[in-house]
Design an enzyme around this catalytic site. Sequence first.
Site, PDB file in Angstrom:
ATOM      1  N   HIS A 227      -8.054   9.210  -2.029  1.00 23.09           N
ATOM      2  CA  HIS A 227      -7.407   9.151  -0.711  1.00 23.09           C
ATOM      3  C   HIS A 227      -8.275   9.729   0.405  1.00 23.09           C
ATOM      4  CE1 HIS A 227      -3.111   9.087   1.153  1.00 23.09           C
ATOM      5  NE2 HIS A 227      -4.008   8.896   2.090  1.00 23.09           N
TER       6      HIS A 227
ATOM      7  N   ASP B 123       0.840  -1.204   0.000  1.00 22.38           N
ATOM      8  CA  ASP B 123       0.000   0.000   0.000  1.00 22.38           C
ATOM      9  C   ASP B 123       0.872   1.249   0.000  1.00 22.38           C
ATOM     10  OD1 ASP B 123      -2.881   1.106   0.604  1.00 22.38           O
ATOM     11  OD2 ASP B 123      -1.525   2.207   1.921  1.00 22.38           O
TER      12      ASP B 123
ATOM     13  N   TYR C 236       2.652   9.882  -0.100  1.00 23.04           N
ATOM     14  CA  TYR C 236       3.783   9.355   0.671  1.00 23.04           C
ATOM     15  C   TYR C 236       5.134   9.674   0.015  1.00 23.04           C
ATOM     16  CZ  TYR C 236      -0.041   6.438   2.605  1.00 23.04           C
ATOM     17  OH  TYR C 236      -1.216   5.986   3.146  1.00 23.04           O
TER      18      TYR C 236
ATOM     19  N   LYS D 108      -2.832   5.963  -4.419  1.00 15.62           N
ATOM     20  CA  LYS D 108      -4.007   6.799  -4.128  1.00 15.62           C
ATOM     21  C   LYS D 108      -3.898   8.196  -4.751  1.00 15.62           C
ATOM     22  CE  LYS D 108      -3.976   4.551   0.417  1.00 15.62           C
ATOM     23  NZ  LYS D 108      -2.569   4.488   0.862  1.00 15.62           N
TER      24      LYS D 108
HETATM   25  N1  LIG Z   1      -5.658   5.996   3.612  1.00 20.54           N
HETATM   26  C1  LIG Z   1      -5.162   6.777   4.553  1.00 20.54           C
HETATM   27  O1  LIG Z   1      -5.557   7.933   4.749  1.00 20.54           O
HETATM   28  C2  LIG Z   1      -4.094   6.212   5.429  1.00 20.54           C
HETATM   29  C3  LIG Z   1      -3.735   6.872   6.611  1.00 20.54           C
HETATM   30  C4  LIG Z   1      -2.761   6.295   7.426  1.00 20.54           C
HETATM   31  C5  LIG Z   1      -2.155   5.111   7.048  1.00 20.54           C
HETATM   32  N2  LIG Z   1      -2.491   4.494   5.852  1.00 20.54           N
HETATM   33  C6  LIG Z   1      -1.846   3.222   5.411  1.00 20.54           C
HETATM   34  O2  LIG Z   1      -1.886   2.272   6.460  1.00 20.54           O
HETATM   35  C7  LIG Z   1      -0.558   1.886   6.800  1.00 20.54           C
HETATM   36  C8  LIG Z   1      -0.434   1.508   8.261  1.00 20.54           C
HETATM   37  O3  LIG Z   1      -0.792   2.559   9.122  1.00 20.54           O
HETATM   38  P1  LIG Z   1       0.267   3.432   9.942  1.00 20.54           P
HETATM   39  O4  LIG Z   1       1.563   3.482   9.221  1.00 20.54           O
HETATM   40  O5  LIG Z   1      -0.429   4.702  10.259  1.00 20.54           O
HETATM   41  O6  LIG Z   1       0.438   2.680  11.336  1.00 20.54           O
HETATM   42  P2  LIG Z   1       0.494   1.186  11.918  1.00 20.54           P
HETATM   43  O7  LIG Z   1       0.736   0.188  10.859  1.00 20.54           O
HETATM   44  O8  LIG Z   1      -0.689   1.068  12.812  1.00 20.54           O
HETATM   45  O9  LIG Z   1       1.759   1.281  12.871  1.00 20.54           O
HETATM   46  C9  LIG Z   1       3.056   1.470  12.393  1.00 20.54           C
HETATM   47  C10 LIG Z   1       3.966   1.690  13.593  1.00 20.54           C
HETATM   48  O10 LIG Z   1       4.017   0.518  14.403  1.00 20.54           O
HETATM   49  C11 LIG Z   1       5.357   0.027  14.493  1.00 20.54           C
HETATM   50  N3  LIG Z   1       5.269  -1.445  14.365  1.00 20.54           N
HETATM   51  C12 LIG Z   1       4.981  -2.156  13.262  1.00 20.54           C
HETATM   52  N4  LIG Z   1       4.939  -3.477  13.522  1.00 20.54           N
HETATM   53  C13 LIG Z   1       5.226  -3.613  14.843  1.00 20.54           C
HETATM   54  C14 LIG Z   1       5.345  -4.730  15.691  1.00 20.54           C
HETATM   55  N5  LIG Z   1       5.141  -5.972  15.243  1.00 20.54           N
HETATM   56  N6  LIG Z   1       5.664  -4.508  16.993  1.00 20.54           N
HETATM   57  C15 LIG Z   1       5.859  -3.253  17.456  1.00 20.54           C
HETATM   58  N7  LIG Z   1       5.750  -2.140  16.691  1.00 20.54           N
HETATM   59  C16 LIG Z   1       5.444  -2.318  15.380  1.00 20.54           C
HETATM   60  C17 LIG Z   1       6.088   0.664  13.324  1.00 20.54           C
HETATM   61  O11 LIG Z   1       7.449   0.882  13.646  1.00 20.54           O
HETATM   62  P3  LIG Z   1       8.688   0.418  12.702  1.00 20.54           P
HETATM   63  O12 LIG Z   1       8.379   0.852  11.283  1.00 20.54           O
HETATM   64  O13 LIG Z   1       9.828   1.152  13.313  1.00 20.54           O
HETATM   65  O14 LIG Z   1       8.771  -1.071  12.846  1.00 20.54           O
HETATM   66  C18 LIG Z   1       5.382   2.007  13.198  1.00 20.54           C
HETATM   67  O15 LIG Z   1       5.889   2.942  14.137  1.00 20.54           O
HETATM   68  C19 LIG Z   1       0.262   3.107   6.390  1.00 20.54           C
HETATM   69  O16 LIG Z   1       1.632   2.843   6.354  1.00 20.54           O
HETATM   70  C20 LIG Z   1      -0.379   3.431   5.082  1.00 20.54           C
HETATM   71  O17 LIG Z   1       0.054   2.542   4.060  1.00 20.54           O
HETATM   72  C21 LIG Z   1      -3.464   5.024   5.063  1.00 20.54           C
END
Ligand SMILES: NC(=O)c1ccc[n+]([C@@H]2O[C@H](COP(=O)([O-])OP(=O)(O)OC[C@H]3O[C@@H](n4cnc5c(N)ncnc54)[C@H](OP(=O)(O)O)[C@@H]3O)[C@@H](O)[C@H]2O)c1
Length: 255
Positions: free
Chosen positions: A104, A43, A48, A73
């Site tokens: 998005h 994704d 980004y 997106k």
């Molecule tokens: N459509 C939208 O508007 C929108 C908005 C937000 C996000 N997104 C998408 O959704 C994805 C995921 O959401 P997100 O990036 O906001 O947050 P997330 O996946 O909920 O959390 C990511 C965080 O958790 C840590 N992490 C990952 N796996 C872990 C584990 N097994 N144990 C401990 N910590 C862990 C990562 O650190 P490290 O990287 O240091 O491991 C990072 O700091 C995004 O990357 C993006 O692709 C879309």
Amino acid sequence: MKTIALNTGAKMPMVGLGTWKMSDAEAESSVRTALAAGYRHIDTATLYGNERGVGTGIRGSGVPREEVFVTTKLWPTDFFSPEKAFEQSLKHLAVEYVDLYLVHWPIPLMPKSVWLAMEKLYKSGRAKAVGISNYGIGDIEKLLEYASVVPAVNQIKFSPFYYSGEILACCASHNIIVEAYSPLTRGYQLNDATVVAVAKKYAKTPAQVMLRWCLEHHTVPLPKSTHAQRIEENANIFDFELAREDIIALDGLAG
Ligand SMILES: NC(=O)c1ccc[n+]([C@@H]2O[C@H](COP(=O)([O-])OP(=O)(O)OC[C@H]3O[C@@H](n4cnc5c(N)ncnc54)[C@H](OP(=O)(O)O)[C@@H]3O)[C@@H](O)[C@H]2O)c1
């Protein structure tokens, strides 16, 4: 990797690698690591700024393009030129098509032309599916008044701490698959006592419990990590199921 069927008939792998906040270099290496670990779903978004890194990572992985489900997106600043933005994304990713192209974020008074352009991209075959992100129930209903292609996906913020049964039911009633973004609460709630207790019970990690909870609600989580061990851990969620009482306990964490 287990898949779920979209309303287009295409199959989408049930865990995707999130890439928000990754640089091009981080995206390239994380995508390679993820594909080596068995992920087949990535994704990204124009916003980004790492589509080049994602594309390089896919090509460098040795996994054939057609085996990888790629999402990008359309950001609102491009709402008046969706086709141009889409072309740019294909160019940056260096791919001929994407598997899913999402609006998005909805904005008030979003012109209908945005979704009509998405439909055109879908019909051209260069976006194998089109969908939406951050759409609430009202936004979906408004869109469906004039859409001739029903969005395949609604990508929303979704975790035990951000749970709404109503939006799930609305999407299910229209055959729209929900993708869960920030499924790990961006890392902030991994030490929550309920999550930790459930994790202990199944001999899994808190992250795996949160991601499995997404699967139990038939949503597709998109965990982001740049660390190989976590990337592997986050996909290792298909060998256990949460009992009903644990799902309910986790549902109750939403404020
Ligand atoms: N459509 C939208 O508007 C929108 C908005 C937000 C996000 N997104 C998408 O959704 C994805 C995921 O959401 P997100 O990036 O906001 O947050 P997330 O996946 O909920 O959390 C990511 C965080 O958790 C840590 N992490 C990952 N796996 C872990 C584990 N097994 N144990 C401990 N910590 C862990 C990562 O650190 P490290 O990287 O240091 O491991 C990072 O700091 C995004 O990357 C993006 O692709 C879309």
